[in-house]
Motif scaffolding. Sequence first.
Motif, PDB file in Angstrom:
ATOM      1  N   PRO A 126     -15.951  55.299   0.923  1.00  0.00           N
ATOM      2  CA  PRO A 126     -15.184  55.826   2.051  1.00  0.00           C
ATOM      3  C   PRO A 126     -15.918  55.645   3.381  1.00  0.00           C
ATOM      4  O   PRO A 126     -17.121  55.384   3.406  1.00  0.00           O
ATOM      5  N   PRO A 127     -15.181  55.837   4.490  1.00  0.00           N
ATOM      6  CA  PRO A 127     -15.839  55.866   5.794  1.00  0.00           C
ATOM      7  C   PRO A 127     -16.676  57.141   5.905  1.00  0.00           C
ATOM      8  O   PRO A 127     -16.294  58.176   5.372  1.00  0.00           O
ATOM      9  N   MET A 156      -8.038  56.615   4.984  1.00  0.00           N
ATOM     10  CA  MET A 156      -9.276  57.363   5.216  1.00  0.00           C
ATOM     11  C   MET A 156      -9.907  56.983   6.552  1.00  0.00           C
ATOM     12  O   MET A 156     -10.430  57.847   7.262  1.00  0.00           O
ATOM     13  N   THR A 157      -9.842  55.703   6.909  1.00  0.00           N
ATOM     14  CA  THR A 157     -10.405  55.252   8.184  1.00  0.00           C
ATOM     15  C   THR A 157      -9.639  55.875   9.347  1.00  0.00           C
ATOM     16  O   THR A 157     -10.234  56.343  10.321  1.00  0.00           O
ATOM     17  N   GLN A 158      -8.318  55.915   9.237  1.00  0.00           N
ATOM     18  CA  GLN A 158      -7.507  56.553  10.279  1.00  0.00           C
ATOM     19  C   GLN A 158      -7.854  58.037  10.407  1.00  0.00           C
ATOM     20  O   GLN A 158      -7.967  58.569  11.523  1.00  0.00           O
ATOM     21  N   LEU A 159      -8.033  58.702   9.282  1.00  0.00           N
ATOM     22  CA  LEU A 159      -8.404  60.119   9.304  1.00  0.00           C
ATOM     23  C   LEU A 159      -9.787  60.320   9.918  1.00  0.00           C
ATOM     24  O   LEU A 159     -10.017  61.275  10.667  1.00  0.00           O
ATOM     25  N   ALA A 160     -10.718  59.411   9.602  1.00  0.00           N
ATOM     26  CA  ALA A 160     -12.099  59.538  10.082  1.00  0.00           C
ATOM     27  C   ALA A 160     -12.195  59.450  11.598  1.00  0.00           C
ATOM     28  O   ALA A 160     -13.027  60.129  12.210  1.00  0.00           O
ATOM     29  N   ILE A 161     -11.361  58.641  12.217  1.00  0.00           N
ATOM     30  CA  ILE A 161     -11.465  58.438  13.669  1.00  0.00           C
ATOM     31  C   ILE A 161     -10.492  59.293  14.470  1.00  0.00           C
ATOM     32  O   ILE A 161     -10.523  59.266  15.696  1.00  0.00           O
ATOM     33  N   HIS A 217     -11.767  56.742  22.060  1.00  0.00           N
ATOM     34  CA  HIS A 217     -12.237  55.366  22.247  1.00  0.00           C
ATOM     35  C   HIS A 217     -12.351  54.600  20.920  1.00  0.00           C
ATOM     36  O   HIS A 217     -12.843  53.495  20.899  1.00  0.00           O
ATOM     37  N   PHE A 218     -11.867  55.193  19.831  1.00  0.00           N
ATOM     38  CA  PHE A 218     -11.841  54.527  18.532  1.00  0.00           C
ATOM     39  C   PHE A 218     -10.401  54.209  18.137  1.00  0.00           C
ATOM     40  O   PHE A 218      -9.487  54.983  18.418  1.00  0.00           O
ATOM     41  N   GLY A 219     -10.218  53.089  17.459  1.00  0.00           N
ATOM     42  CA  GLY A 219      -8.918  52.714  16.926  1.00  0.00           C
ATOM     43  C   GLY A 219      -9.101  52.009  15.597  1.00  0.00           C
ATOM     44  O   GLY A 219     -10.232  51.808  15.135  1.00  0.00           O
ATOM     45  N   VAL A 220      -8.010  51.632  14.970  1.00  0.00           N
ATOM     46  CA  VAL A 220      -8.046  50.910  13.698  1.00  0.00           C
ATOM     47  C   VAL A 220      -7.387  49.559  13.896  1.00  0.00           C
ATOM     48  O   VAL A 220      -6.317  49.465  14.492  1.00  0.00           O
ATOM     49  N   LYS A 278     -11.426  65.786   7.143  1.00  0.00           N
ATOM     50  CA  LYS A 278     -10.124  65.260   6.719  1.00  0.00           C
ATOM     51  C   LYS A 278     -10.275  64.174   5.650  1.00  0.00           C
ATOM     52  O   LYS A 278      -9.409  64.014   4.795  1.00  0.00           O
ATOM     53  N   VAL A 279     -11.375  63.424   5.714  1.00  0.00           N
ATOM     54  CA  VAL A 279     -11.627  62.378   4.710  1.00  0.00           C
ATOM     55  C   VAL A 279     -11.952  63.014   3.368  1.00  0.00           C
ATOM     56  O   VAL A 279     -11.436  62.596   2.327  1.00  0.00           O
TER      57      VAL A 279
END
Length: 192
Positions: free
Chosen positions: A13-14, A58-63, A68-71, A175-176
Amino acid sequence: MKKVGILGGTFNPPHLGHLIMANEAYYSAKLDEVRFMPNFIAPHKEVAGASARQRLMMTQLAIAGHPHFGVEEFEINSGGVSYSFDTLTKLTEKEPDTEFYFIIGGDMVEGLPSWHRIDELVKLIRFIGVKRPGYNTETPYPVMMIDAPELLLSSTMLRERAAADRPLTFLVPEKVEVFIRKERLYGSQPNA
């Protein structure tokens, strides 16, 4: 010209180490944004325990909550083995007014000569290497090396902790961890 960092990986996971790397690159290189780009199939790693869609979620939840973060979903949507050269060629064609910076860990810097079409890749993008103790960062390729707080944290260790029903608290965003338990990823059990 817009400056965009790309942090690729399996994110399986992230974890907080990924977020720290992205944040340090964002500030050190004065980027406009950093996009986390989960790959569909990594050329050098076997991905087990979570599907491509679950890793994307999981990546979307992590950020979430980090403006300034996106997927970047390009590799997930493309399917197949993900080679950085192919992906970044497509991204630079799609966004000709963007200067891309590919963020890699210091452990990957010495391996750059073995990358698929590396001589062409370095003409397309710039590399940002995040220093890691014990790794040689000498390379014939141009890499902007930056310092970042070091966490001895790996996705492999987190999968093992989840399988043993050990907490992931403070290692992955909350959240992850909730998602991992809910989906029973990596052999974990749902929280009671």
